[in-house]
Design an enzyme around this catalytic site. Structure first.
Site, mmCIF file in Angstrom:
data_model
loop_
_atom_site.group_PDB
_atom_site.id
_atom_site.type_symbol
_atom_site.label_atom_id
_atom_site.label_comp_id
_atom_site.label_asym_id
_atom_site.label_seq_id
_atom_site.Cartn_x
_atom_site.Cartn_y
_atom_site.Cartn_z
ATOM 1 N N GLY A 13 0.711 -1.151 -0.112
ATOM 2 C CA GLY A 13 -0.076 -0.117 0.013
ATOM 3 C C GLY A 13 0.745 1.240 0.129
ATOM 4 N N GLY A 14 2.040 1.258 -0.533
ATOM 5 C CA GLY A 14 2.725 2.482 -0.908
ATOM 6 C C GLY A 14 1.945 3.170 -2.034
ATOM 7 N N SER A 42 3.432 3.507 4.863
ATOM 8 C CA SER A 42 4.328 2.860 3.855
ATOM 9 C C SER A 42 5.517 3.542 3.782
ATOM 10 C CB SER A 42 3.701 2.480 2.696
ATOM 11 O OG SER A 42 2.721 1.993 2.812
ATOM 12 N N HIS A 43 6.488 3.208 3.328
ATOM 13 C CA HIS A 43 8.147 3.694 3.058
ATOM 14 C C HIS A 43 7.865 5.088 2.025
ATOM 15 C CE1 HIS A 43 11.942 4.703 3.661
ATOM 16 N NE2 HIS A 43 12.288 4.206 2.372
ATOM 17 N N GLY A 49 12.794 14.684 -0.964
ATOM 18 C CA GLY A 49 13.125 15.685 -1.821
ATOM 19 C C GLY A 49 12.220 16.151 -3.241
ATOM 20 N N GLY A 50 11.666 14.855 -3.776
ATOM 21 C CA GLY A 50 10.771 15.348 -4.752
ATOM 22 C C GLY A 50 10.452 14.308 -5.845
ATOM 23 N N PHE A 141 18.398 18.735 -9.069
ATOM 24 C CA PHE A 141 18.679 17.145 -8.564
ATOM 25 C C PHE A 141 19.955 16.533 -9.363
ATOM 26 C CE2 PHE A 141 16.118 14.124 -5.531
ATOM 27 C CZ PHE A 141 15.544 15.124 -4.832
ATOM 28 N N GLN A 255 21.658 0.709 -4.976
ATOM 29 C CA GLN A 255 22.024 2.297 -4.753
ATOM 30 C C GLN A 255 22.580 2.660 -3.474
ATOM 31 O OE1 GLN A 255 19.325 5.752 -5.429
ATOM 32 N NE2 GLN A 255 20.573 5.842 -7.055
ATOM 33 N N HIS A 257 23.419 5.995 -1.291
ATOM 34 C CA HIS A 257 22.808 7.197 -1.189
ATOM 35 C C HIS A 257 24.132 8.305 -0.506
ATOM 36 C CE1 HIS A 257 20.813 11.379 -0.921
ATOM 37 N NE2 HIS A 257 19.988 11.040 -1.345
ATOM 38 N N LEU A 267 17.965 9.549 6.233
ATOM 39 C CA LEU A 267 18.357 10.509 5.110
ATOM 40 C C LEU A 267 18.309 11.886 5.016
ATOM 41 C CD1 LEU A 267 18.862 9.874 2.085
ATOM 42 C CD2 LEU A 267 16.691 10.506 1.559
ATOM 43 N N GLU A 270 18.630 14.814 -1.311
ATOM 44 C CA GLU A 270 19.441 15.180 -2.195
ATOM 45 C C GLU A 270 19.060 16.576 -2.674
ATOM 46 O OE1 GLU A 270 20.544 12.403 -5.222
ATOM 47 O OE2 GLU A 270 19.859 13.643 -6.882
ATOM 48 N N ARG A 301 24.205 9.613 -8.267
ATOM 49 C CA ARG A 301 24.297 9.256 -6.818
ATOM 50 C C ARG A 301 25.580 8.179 -6.821
ATOM 51 N NH1 ARG A 301 18.180 8.680 -4.750
ATOM 52 N NH2 ARG A 301 18.101 11.020 -4.547
ATOM 53 N N HIS A 373 20.506 2.745 -0.098
ATOM 54 C CA HIS A 373 19.312 3.677 -0.257
ATOM 55 C C HIS A 373 18.256 3.071 -1.253
ATOM 56 C CE1 HIS A 373 16.921 7.466 -0.237
ATOM 57 N NE2 HIS A 373 17.133 7.445 -1.548
ATOM 58 N N GLU A 398 9.215 0.002 -6.499
ATOM 59 C CA GLU A 398 10.544 -0.571 -6.163
ATOM 60 C C GLU A 398 10.684 -1.867 -6.182
ATOM 61 O OE1 GLU A 398 12.110 1.926 -2.845
ATOM 62 O OE2 GLU A 398 13.881 0.584 -2.931
ATOM 63 N N ARG A 409 19.545 4.566 -10.313
ATOM 64 C CA ARG A 409 18.275 5.479 -10.762
ATOM 65 C C ARG A 409 18.479 6.780 -10.120
ATOM 66 N NH1 ARG A 409 14.852 7.946 -6.359
ATOM 67 N NH2 ARG A 409 15.645 6.867 -4.526
ATOM 68 N N SER A 414 11.927 7.688 -8.426
ATOM 69 C CA SER A 414 11.341 6.748 -7.925
ATOM 70 C C SER A 414 9.843 6.859 -7.347
ATOM 71 C CB SER A 414 12.477 6.132 -6.963
ATOM 72 O OG SER A 414 11.573 5.446 -6.312
HETATM 73 C C1 LIG Z 1 14.382 8.109 3.065
HETATM 74 C C2 LIG Z 1 13.998 8.057 1.789
HETATM 75 C C3 LIG Z 1 13.801 9.117 0.825
HETATM 76 C C4 LIG Z 1 13.391 9.068 -0.221
HETATM 77 N N1 LIG Z 1 13.219 10.209 -1.131
HETATM 78 C C5 LIG Z 1 13.024 9.903 -2.373
HETATM 79 C C6 LIG Z 1 12.849 11.403 -3.370
HETATM 80 O O1 LIG Z 1 12.827 12.315 -2.632
HETATM 81 N N2 LIG Z 1 12.017 11.259 -4.529
HETATM 82 C C7 LIG Z 1 12.191 9.753 -4.935
HETATM 83 O O2 LIG Z 1 11.769 9.724 -6.082
HETATM 84 N N3 LIG Z 1 12.277 8.699 -4.409
HETATM 85 C C8 LIG Z 1 12.669 8.738 -3.099
HETATM 86 N N4 LIG Z 1 12.823 7.688 -2.311
HETATM 87 C C9 LIG Z 1 12.688 6.516 -2.827
HETATM 88 C C10 LIG Z 1 11.094 5.949 -2.864
HETATM 89 O O3 LIG Z 1 10.664 6.718 -1.793
HETATM 90 C C11 LIG Z 1 10.541 4.779 -3.109
HETATM 91 O O4 LIG Z 1 11.291 4.007 -3.908
HETATM 92 C C12 LIG Z 1 9.113 4.536 -3.214
HETATM 93 O O5 LIG Z 1 8.284 5.231 -2.565
HETATM 94 C C13 LIG Z 1 8.708 3.219 -3.351
HETATM 95 O O6 LIG Z 1 7.189 3.314 -3.625
HETATM 96 P P1 LIG Z 1 6.568 1.752 -3.413
HETATM 97 O O7 LIG Z 1 5.070 1.961 -3.621
HETATM 98 O O8 LIG Z 1 7.256 0.725 -4.607
HETATM 99 O O9 LIG Z 1 6.952 1.151 -2.038
HETATM 100 P P2 LIG Z 1 6.765 1.478 -0.666
HETATM 101 O O10 LIG Z 1 6.385 2.766 -0.560
HETATM 102 O O11 LIG Z 1 7.861 0.829 -0.004
HETATM 103 O O12 LIG Z 1 5.280 0.477 -0.190
HETATM 104 C C14 LIG Z 1 5.594 -0.761 0.226
HETATM 105 C C15 LIG Z 1 4.216 -1.367 0.711
HETATM 106 O O13 LIG Z 1 4.227 -2.891 0.583
HETATM 107 C C16 LIG Z 1 3.834 -3.379 1.836
HETATM 108 N N5 LIG Z 1 4.596 -4.399 2.022
HETATM 109 C C17 LIG Z 1 5.668 -4.991 1.996
HETATM 110 N N6 LIG Z 1 5.936 -6.232 2.015
HETATM 111 C C18 LIG Z 1 4.876 -6.823 2.101
HETATM 112 C C19 LIG Z 1 4.644 -8.141 2.443
HETATM 113 N N7 LIG Z 1 5.049 -9.193 2.514
HETATM 114 N N8 LIG Z 1 3.152 -8.246 2.569
HETATM 115 C C20 LIG Z 1 2.020 -7.085 2.589
HETATM 116 N N9 LIG Z 1 2.457 -6.005 2.407
HETATM 117 C C21 LIG Z 1 3.965 -5.724 2.128
HETATM 118 C C22 LIG Z 1 4.286 -2.220 2.934
HETATM 119 O O14 LIG Z 1 3.497 -2.415 4.024
HETATM 120 C C23 LIG Z 1 4.110 -1.127 2.113
HETATM 121 O O15 LIG Z 1 2.392 -0.609 2.204
HETATM 122 C C24 LIG Z 1 13.261 7.804 -0.945
HETATM 123 C C25 LIG Z 1 13.573 6.603 -0.211
HETATM 124 C C26 LIG Z 1 14.051 6.819 1.054
HETATM 125 C C27 LIG Z 1 14.278 5.536 1.935
#
Ligand SMILES: Cc1cc2nc3c(=O)[nH]c(=O)nc-3n(C[C@H](O)[C@H](O)[C@H](O)COP(=O)(O)OP(=O)(O)OC[C@H]3O[C@@H](n4cnc5c(N)ncnc54)[C@H](O)[C@@H]3O)c2cc1C
Ligand code: SF4
Ligand code: FES
Lengths: 661, 250
Positions: A13-14, A42-43, A49-50, A141, A255, A257, A267, A270, A301, A373, A398, A409, A414
């Site tokens: 749910g990201g 979620s992460h 940054g953006g 960036f 990657q 950072h 973090l 950037e 990076r 990172h 991701e 990347r 991202s």
């Molecule tokens: C500190 C930090 C700063 C960042 N800043 C930037 C930025 O400025 N710009 C940019 O472009 N990118 C940035 N990134 C990268 C970017 O945030 C992530 O790559 C991106 O948000 C990933 O989104 P996602 O939806 O793929 O995964 P996520 O947002 O990580 O979501 C994963 C989801 O999967 C769920 N999940 C995981 N495993 C399971 C499982 N086994 N069963 C059920 N649910 C599960 C989690 O609960 C969560 O809901 C940053 C990353 C970090 C670490």
């Protein structure tokens, strides 16, 4: 045994998962999103940054468009990406950001007139036009030709995630959180859902659907030092691997950072350097211009991280109880700018290090060191986001190796990819779910549930001498030491051996509490073997790849070797009893590229072994360009590398001053 | 059991004692009780580091909720020596006597030890206040976005910073008595949309959502929320702003 049926199942749910859910729900499909944590935690929420999208609104991004974004992304990837996917992405990104603006993301906006900015550590005045007043702003960036990264202060991921989550709630998407997928249900090479462990009470539930999307994020926590949230363990990717059918791509592409803060690893975006912040060594000297005269702190990076470690190795690191580090200085941007645009950075530095980065001079410098990172690798998919080897298993964000990023990347690409792939792959996924009829048997579902139930009992019955937390620490240490920024054959060989031993050891543990309910030690006991499998894919892929590309740097093979290595690493886990992954390769088609392989324009010069096909393709491209002289850039693009997009995503994007040109 | 631990080589300071509430409502044998843990404090130690330390080295059965460990995601709110706070942003060095008592955040469903269920309530709240843009305009995503005054965007951002940590609810006397009270988190959410130029809802529309004692008229202005909000949101002024609007609707 509990079984839940739905049309479209989304694990994660990201940003990627929730945007996909909107796509399926809008098609009238019953949709369930599963997440380990409440989705707004979620992460994605941590992205600071953006988001990159070539809007070209500000004067500093004039002339930006899809072509420039495309070239930056391909160069950033060190020619490892899938150029089709990169094209699909750059054309949809401006649409994604405009959709998000309509959903209320409070993007920072441009004010007409003069504004002071820091460029190359000097104050300069830029003047914004009347026309662009009120449009979405962007910042500089790394690795980008234009100021292309749109932002909401330094809480961009948070505002994006809340908007997308709320839109999903509005549509009646069903969200089940504190649920962890621990295995994939499949029959005859088709995926039909997942087995889930309820993290509140330990119950096992089968979620069964016509199609399953994994949007589970990265696997950074296999490293000792990582900026990632502590739930980024890659369990979703690992359970795809464990099917023995789905495959992973480029797991060695990890990657690092340049600027997490020491020692917590949190973090500092950037955006700090994008807005004009600089790196300093133990003498307070700004060293990056010596290494990268052109892009300086804003090379990609992988390059900046390596240069930093090189500089530390040259004796210029600052000593501390936590080892050596360098300094990040943003005090030169001024207090007002920091308190408006780098607010979380200031908060983090004050809270965790007692340093106010707005304080002038040395007092405000923040200790930084490159750390893990981002995971470029993940579940290998085709351009539609579907696993080429397992039908009905889709992946985005991701967790996927869709392959937008290749071996590195770009910052800001991202969160952008997460949303854009949620739109594009979400659409293909929705179509798949519409067309597919559930064709699995209750017996199959029950068998998968039973397998997991037996497995958990087996773990609780282990009576070995080891403890799972120690094994996890050892895995994270060896990854940090031997599969890090600088790699070599000897270290990687050792890493593979140690990891293999650790994997076997995960069956020689014992777990204190024997309950199947809420039991943190049991959680780790089934997660760590999965994490070690991913670590092994990364280490083995890195060992076999005898070249340096993007974030993968081999001290014993320092050149990028296009002659032998313009290919994607594919890892799979053939049998459950195996203790090592099987590695194979997928060729990258040079002759189909829009941008033929060449020097990136930053990083070490003269370290490229060319593939003869690159020159041939470059010539062909020149000829096509000559032939089509006078055509507009869209016709030219189409002649070089035609690509498809669903819905209206292929439409041209309007820009201020130039319209649809 | 073999417990060979790799203590990181960092300077260790004083010994601190964490007294932690333990209870697993799903386990019939479990009874609510407090348990003491003594650990060596390290420089810059947060409650996140302290609790991970306890989990990996002393008690493998302790449950709690951390995600970002950086004060960004709102997962780790708990009651620390009587005050609701984000544990990952709390330094152990603040407590001069070295004694720290931890309880799960009240007003949410308790899961185990320090772990609670915030997702269910927060999602229901978001649906109840219709926490999304209401607009009849069809956005054409290939066209220029609608211009917004920079200051207005900044104001919306200011209120969009809420991380749904639930601390305002745990510090609110109305909420403790009234389960369905929306609290500062819900009321400020409506203020966020009320000032967003994309949202076409009128005061009447908002009145439908919050014009009762579970909403804006339940707030007794006791300020507990604003005192404890880790994002320093201007909760009182914004609740007052909505109240003025809602009173006019009546
Ligand atoms: C500190 C930090 C700063 C960042 N800043 C930037 C930025 O400025 N710009 C940019 O472009 N990118 C940035 N990134 C990268 C970017 O945030 C992530 O790559 C991106 O948000 C990933 O989104 P996602 O939806 O793929 O995964 P996520 O947002 O990580 O979501 C994963 C989801 O999967 C769920 N999940 C995981 N495993 C399971 C499982 N086994 N069963 C059920 N649910 C599960 C989690 O609960 C969560 O809901 C940053 C990353 C970090 C670490
Ligand atoms: S208003 Fe403040 S205290 Fe309340 S949930 Fe939001 S961030 Fe937490
Ligand atoms: S863990 Fe995210 S706020 Fe504390």
């Amino acid at each position: 045994m509990k079984i839940v049926y739905t049309d479209a199942l989304i694990v994660g749910g990201g940003l990627a998962g929730l945007r996909t859910a909107i796509a399926t729900k809008d098609k009238g499909l019953e949709t369930i999103v599963l997440s380990m944590v409440p989705v707004k935690r979620s992460h994605s929420a941590a992205a600071q940054g953006g988001m990159q999208a070539s809007l070209g609104n500000t004067v500093m991004s004039q002339g930006d468009n899809e072509d420039v974004h495309f070239a930056d992304t391909v160069k950033g990837s060190d020619w490892g990406c899938d150029q089709d996917v990169a094209r699909m992405f750059v054309n949809t990104a401006p649409k994604a950001i405009r959709e998000l603006a309509g959903w209320g993301v409070p993007w920072s906006r441009i004010g007409r007139g003069d504004r002071e900015v820091i460029i190359n550590s000097k104050k300069e005045t830029i003047t914004e036009s009347n026309e662009s007043h009120g449009l979405i702003n962007s910042r500089d960036f790394g690795g980008t030709k234009k100021w292309r990264t749109c932002y909401t202060s330094d809480a961009t991921g948070h505002t994006m995630l809340y908007a997308v989550a709320n839109e999903a709630l509005k549509r009646g998407v069903v969200i089940h959180d504190k649920k962890e997928a621990i295995s994939i249900i499949h029959e005859d090479g088709k995926c039909w859902g997942v087995v889930v462990r309820d993290l509140k009470n330990g119950d096992l539930i089968a979620y069964v659907a016509r199609g399953t999307m994994m949007a589970t994020g990265g696997y950074g926590r296999i490293y000792k030092q990582s900026t990632n949230a502590i739930i980024c363990k890659g369990i979703g990717v690992a359970i795809a691997l464990e099917t023995g059918i789905a495959q992973l791509g480029n797991m060695e592409a990890v990657q690092f950072h340049p600027t997490p803060i020491v020692p917590s690893g949190i973090l500092l975006t950037e955006g700090c350097r994008g807005d004009g912040g600089i790196l300093r060594d133990k003498d307070g000297y700004r060293f990056m211009p010596d290494y990268e005269p052109e892009k300086k702190e804003l090379a990609s990076r992988d390059v900046v991280s390596r240069r930093m470690i090189e500089h530390i190795r040259a004796g210029k690191g600052v000593d501390s109880p936590y080892g050596e580090h360098l300094w990040l200085d943003i005090s030169i941007l001024g207090r007002e700018h920091i308190e408006k645009n780098l607010r979380d950075v200031q908060d983090i530095s004050k809270t965790f290090n007692g340093i106010d980065p707005a304080d002038e001079g040395k007092k405000g410098w923040m200790p930084v060191l490159p750390m893990q990172h981002y995971s470029m690798g993940g579940i290998r998919t085709n351009a539609k986001g579907e696993s080429p080897t397992m039908k009905g298993l889709f992946c985005a964000g991701e967790a996927a190796c869709w392959d937008l990023h290749g071996f590195n990347r770009l910052g800001g690409n991202s969160v952008s990819e997460a949303v854009v792939s949620g739109m594009i792959v979400g659409e293909y996924f929705a179509n798949y779910c519409k067309e597919t009829h559930l064709a699995t048997h209750t017996l199959t579902i029950k068998r998968f549930l039973q397998e997991q139930s037996d497995y958990l009992d087996e773990i609780l019955a282990y009576d070995g001498e080891y403890n799972i937390f120690d094994i996890k620490d050892e895995m994270r240490n060896i990854m940090q030491e031997d599969v890090g920024i600088f790699r070599n054959g000897e270290g990687l060989k050792e890493a593979v051996e140690v990891l293999e031993t650790l994997l076997k050891r995960t069956k020689q543990i014992s777990v204190g509490s024997k309950i199947r309910g809420n039991n943190p030690e049991l959680n780790e006991s089934y997660r760590v073997p999965k994490m070690i499998k991913l670590a092994l894919c990364a280490a083995k892929g890195a060992l076999e790849r005898t070249e340096s590309r993007g974030a993968h740097y081999r001290e014993d093979y320092t050149k990028r070797d296009d002659a032998n290595w313009l290919k994607r690493t594919i890892t799979s886990w053939k049998n459950p009893e195996d203790t090592l992954p099987t590695v194979s390769y997928e060729e990258i088609d040079i002759k189909g590229m829009e941008l033929a392989p060449a020097f990136r324009g930053y990083g070490r010069k003269g370290s490229l072994i060319e593939n003869p096909l690159s020159g041939e393709r470059a010539k062909e491209i020149e000829e096509i360009k000559k032939k089509l002289k006078g055509c507009d850039r869209f016709e030219l693009q189409d002649a070089l590398m035609p690509y498809k997009l669903p819905l209206n995503f292929k439409e041209k994007n309007e820009r201020v001053g130039v319209g649809y040109e | 059991m073999n417990r060979q631990h790799h203590q990181d080589e960092i300077i260790e300071g004083r010994e601190i004692t964490l007294t932690i509430f333990r209870y697993d409502p799903n386990n019939k044998e479990s009874k609510p009780h407090y348990q003491d843990y003594k650990i060596a404090e390290t420089p810059g130690m947060t409650l996140y580091i302290a609790l991970i330390n306890i989990l990996t080295r002393i008690d493998h059965d302790l449950s709690f909720d951390f995600v970002c460990r950086a004060g960004i995601c709102g997962s780790c709110a708990m009651v620390v020596n009587g005050k609701p706070r984000l544990a990952c942003k709390t330094l152990t060095s603040e407590f001069t006597d070295g004694k720290i008592t931890l309880l799960p955040l009240p007003t949410f469903q308790h899961i185990k030890d320090l772990s609670i269920d915030t997702g269910t309530w927060m999602n229901a709240m978001s649906v109840k206040v219709e926490s999304w843009i209401h607009s009849k305009e069809q956005v054409d995503i290939s066209k220029l976005e609608k211009p917004i005054e920079p200051e207005v965007a900044d104001e919306v951002f200011e209120l969009d910073r809420c991380i749904e940590c639930g601390i305002c609810l745990a510090s609110c006397s109305t909420r403790v008595m009234r389960e369905d009270f929306l609290g500062a988190v819900g009321l400020v959410r409506t203020a966020r949309f009320a000032i967003d130029p994309h949202d076409e809802r009128t005061d009447d529309d908002f009145y439908e959502l919050i014009g009762d004692d579970d909403g804006i008229f339940g707030c007794m202005s006791l300020l507990g929320c604003e005192d404890h909000c880790p994002k320093d949101l201007p909760l009182q002024t914004k609740i007052a702003y909505m109240r003025r609007k809602m009173v006019e609707v009546k």
